[in-house]
Write a protein that holds these residues in place. Structure first.
Motif, PDB file in Angstrom:
ATOM      1  N   LEU A   1      -8.832   1.316   3.194  1.00  0.00           N
ATOM      2  CA  LEU A   1      -9.621   0.485   2.268  1.00  0.00           C
ATOM      3  C   LEU A   1      -9.099  -0.947   2.197  1.00  0.00           C
ATOM      4  CD1 LEU A   1     -10.162   2.882  -0.765  1.00  0.00           C
ATOM      5  CD2 LEU A   1     -11.662   2.448   1.174  1.00  0.00           C
ATOM      6  N   ARG A   2      -8.173  -1.248   3.078  1.00  0.00           N
ATOM      7  CA  ARG A   2      -7.475  -2.518   2.984  1.00  0.00           C
ATOM      8  C   ARG A   2      -8.408  -3.720   2.992  1.00  0.00           C
ATOM      9  NH1 ARG A   2      -2.016  -2.952   3.831  1.00  0.00           N
ATOM     10  NH2 ARG A   2      -1.353  -5.111   3.952  1.00  0.00           N
TER      11      ARG A   2
ATOM     12  N   ASP B   1       0.861  -1.166   0.000  1.00  0.00           N
ATOM     13  CA  ASP B   1       0.000   0.000   0.000  1.00  0.00           C
ATOM     14  C   ASP B   1       0.905   1.226   0.000  1.00  0.00           C
ATOM     15  OD1 ASP B   1       0.744   0.679   2.558  1.00  0.00           O
ATOM     16  OD2 ASP B   1      -0.997  -0.266   3.470  1.00  0.00           O
TER      17      ASP B   1
ATOM     18  N   ILE C   1     -14.268   4.443  -2.458  1.00  0.00           N
ATOM     19  CA  ILE C   1     -14.956   3.740  -3.547  1.00  0.00           C
ATOM     20  C   ILE C   1     -16.313   4.399  -3.721  1.00  0.00           C
ATOM     21  CG2 ILE C   1     -15.777   1.499  -4.382  1.00  0.00           C
ATOM     22  CD1 ILE C   1     -13.975   0.224  -2.183  1.00  0.00           C
TER      23      ILE C   1
ATOM     24  N   ARG D   1      -3.013   7.101  -4.936  1.00  0.00           N
ATOM     25  CA  ARG D   1      -3.563   6.324  -3.830  1.00  0.00           C
ATOM     26  C   ARG D   1      -5.076   6.399  -3.866  1.00  0.00           C
ATOM     27  NH1 ARG D   1      -1.688   9.319   0.000  1.00  0.00           N
ATOM     28  NH2 ARG D   1      -3.513   9.899   1.193  1.00  0.00           N
ATOM     29  N   MET D   2      -5.723   5.249  -3.772  1.00  0.00           N
ATOM     30  CA  MET D   2      -7.186   5.221  -3.755  1.00  0.00           C
ATOM     31  C   MET D   2      -7.651   5.406  -2.318  1.00  0.00           C
ATOM     32  SD  MET D   2      -7.891   2.098  -6.404  1.00  0.00           S
ATOM     33  CE  MET D   2      -6.858   0.933  -5.550  1.00  0.00           C
TER      34      MET D   2
ATOM     35  N   ILE E   1     -11.728  -4.053  -4.068  1.00  0.00           N
ATOM     36  CA  ILE E   1     -11.844  -3.065  -5.143  1.00  0.00           C
ATOM     37  C   ILE E   1     -11.643  -3.860  -6.422  1.00  0.00           C
ATOM     38  CG2 ILE E   1     -10.860  -1.002  -6.198  1.00  0.00           C
ATOM     39  CD1 ILE E   1      -9.835  -0.178  -3.439  1.00  0.00           C
TER      40      ILE E   1
ATOM     41  N   THR F   1      -2.364   2.484  -5.630  1.00  0.00           N
ATOM     42  CA  THR F   1      -2.456   1.494  -4.560  1.00  0.00           C
ATOM     43  C   THR F   1      -3.649   1.873  -3.704  1.00  0.00           C
ATOM     44  OG1 THR F   1      -1.062   2.822  -3.128  1.00  0.00           O
ATOM     45  CG2 THR F   1       0.014   1.090  -4.412  1.00  0.00           C
ATOM     46  N   ARG F   2      -4.003   0.982  -2.809  1.00  0.00           N
ATOM     47  CA  ARG F   2      -5.165   1.329  -1.994  1.00  0.00           C
ATOM     48  C   ARG F   2      -4.706   1.840  -0.633  1.00  0.00           C
ATOM     49  NH1 ARG F   2      -8.863  -3.831  -1.210  1.00  0.00           N
ATOM     50  NH2 ARG F   2      -7.291  -4.985  -2.325  1.00  0.00           N
TER      51      ARG F   2
ATOM     52  N   TYR G   1      -3.143  -1.279  -8.928  1.00  0.00           N
ATOM     53  CA  TYR G   1      -4.326  -1.133  -9.762  1.00  0.00           C
ATOM     54  C   TYR G   1      -4.024  -0.231 -10.942  1.00  0.00           C
ATOM     55  CZ  TYR G   1      -6.937  -3.133  -5.898  1.00  0.00           C
ATOM     56  OH  TYR G   1      -7.411  -3.983  -4.938  1.00  0.00           O
TER      57      TYR G   1
ATOM     58  N   VAL H   1     -13.306   4.909  -8.268  1.00  0.00           N
ATOM     59  CA  VAL H   1     -12.619   5.176  -7.006  1.00  0.00           C
ATOM     60  C   VAL H   1     -12.189   6.633  -6.949  1.00  0.00           C
ATOM     61  CG1 VAL H   1     -11.800   2.817  -6.645  1.00  0.00           C
ATOM     62  CG2 VAL H   1     -10.456   4.382  -8.070  1.00  0.00           C
TER      63      VAL H   1
END
Ligand code: GDP
Ligand code: ZN
Length: 346
Positions: free
Chosen positions: A77-78, A16, A107, A103-104, A82, A72-73, A55, A88
């Motif tokens: 949001l881990r 992440d 959602i 970074r996301m 997704i 990355t998330r 992603y 997002v």
């Protein structure tokens, strides 16, 4: 580009943003600590695919500088899946320059969510695709032999998710699909047929315009061949399936969104790896019935808990159909409904 895994939710190796030292963003004019909580500067992006925690997301969609960037998330949001098709909110470096990561952080609400329950082959419930509004079920007229039950399961998953199903029968150069297609006569289902030298690319293309269409089918049915014909840049590998493992084609082992552009307009093709089974434990039978509008109306007069199956006492649908009140095509639709409900009940 290769997105090898679409089920990274439980990948302990997942990266992440904290594992990655982002380059300073020259456009960032406020201190990071102030920007983080509200994410007021977050931008909306479309998830195209995922590869081991990274992603590919499309940002500035339909604008001149539309670009796929890597994201990355965020830690928060881990625990949430997704998936391809998700919208997002992304922050950080969205330039897409070599070596950058965004970074996301959120959602967006999903219009639809296609998932399958845990089943004999897979103990985990999987979320497959978000925001698809159509499902193109690909089945071969022969090699492999078509199975109506398998198609039924896809149809149920689609109807339950309120996704419109479409059906394409490939390899009609090898066998006549009429008898097989008879199974679906009672369904409001657009059907295409496709042969080696005569793929209905333009006709299917028309159905794709303005939609997000998820393609599903057992491996070997010619789905990759079809995707490549519709989206030449997809370059899905074809024809190298190991019958035992179903593997051997790395490029097809994850779910990816491709932009379709044809004479009639644009849409999204979402290709899934050969889904071998479709656990339906999460399905609500009412959603399946709901897809048969007139039958669902008649069901208002059914006894509580009515199964609507042939042996159901006083089923109002069966009575209405028998009395001819729902029109000449109703018996076939009732047959289809009952077959789907039986499949679900297994
Ligand atoms: P996928 O596993 O569903 O992606 O299937 P592929 O696209 O890899 O196709 C499997 C095999 O079927 C390949 O050898 C294709 O060339 C072949 N194939 C695909 N479409 C047709 C068709 O319409 N007719 C015939 N005879 N073979 C086809
Ligand atoms: Zn009933």
């Amino acid at each position: 580009m290769s997105w090898l895994s679409d089920d990274d939710e439980d990948d302990e190796q997942e990266l992440d943003e904290s594992d990655f030292r982002a380059r300073p963003n020259p456009k960032a004019n406020r201190p990071r600590t102030k920007r983080r909580p509200a994410h007021a500067d977050a931008r909306i992006a479309r998830v195209l695919g995922v590869d081991r925690g990274r992603y590919a997301v499309l940002i500035d969609e339909d604008e001149a500088d539309e670009r796929a960037i890597t994201a990355t998330r965020a830690r928060e949001l881990r625990k949430q899946p997704i998936v391809t098709g998700d919208r997002v909110r992304v922050v950080g470096d969205t330039s897409g320059d070599e070596g950058t990561l965004s970074r996301m952080v959120g959602i967006e609400p999903r219009a639809t969510l296609l998932r399958r329950s845990a089943d004999d082959t897979d103990q985990v419930e999987r979320v497959i695709v978000a925001n698809a509004d159509q499902m193109l079920v690909v089945v071969a007229a022969a090699d492999p032999e078509p199975r109506a039950r398998l198609v039924d399961r896809y149809l149920i998953a689609a109807l339950d998710a309120r996704i419109r199903p479409l059906l394409v029968v490939t390899k009609t150069d090898l066998a006549d699909p009429s008898e097989f297609l008879g199974h679906f006569a009672g369904l409001d289902l657009e059907v295409f047929t496709s042969a080696q030298t005569e793929m209905p690319v333009d006709r299917i293309g028309v159905a794709l315009v303005g939609h997000s269409t998820v393609f599903v089918g057992h491996s070997g049915v010619g789905k990759s061949t079809l995707v490549n014909a519709l989206v030449p840049s997809a370059m899905r590998a074809t024809g190298h399936v190991n019958d035992v493992t179903g593997r051997g084609r790395h490029t097809s082992s994850s779910t990816i969104s491709y932009r379709y552009r044809g004479p009639a307009g644009a849409g999204w093709v979402i290709d899934t790896p050969g889904v071998r089974s479709f656990g339906l434990g999460h399905v609500d039978p009412a959603n399946v019935l709901g897809a048969f509008t007139d039958l669902a109306e008649a069901a208002a007069d059914c006894p509580r808990g009515c199964t609507h199956l042939p042996d159901a006492p006083d089923c109002a649908i069966i009575e209405a159909v028998a009395e001819g009140r729902l029109g000449p095509s109703a018996p076939a639709r009732l047959d289809s409904l009952q077959r789907l409900l039986t499949t679900f009940a297994r």
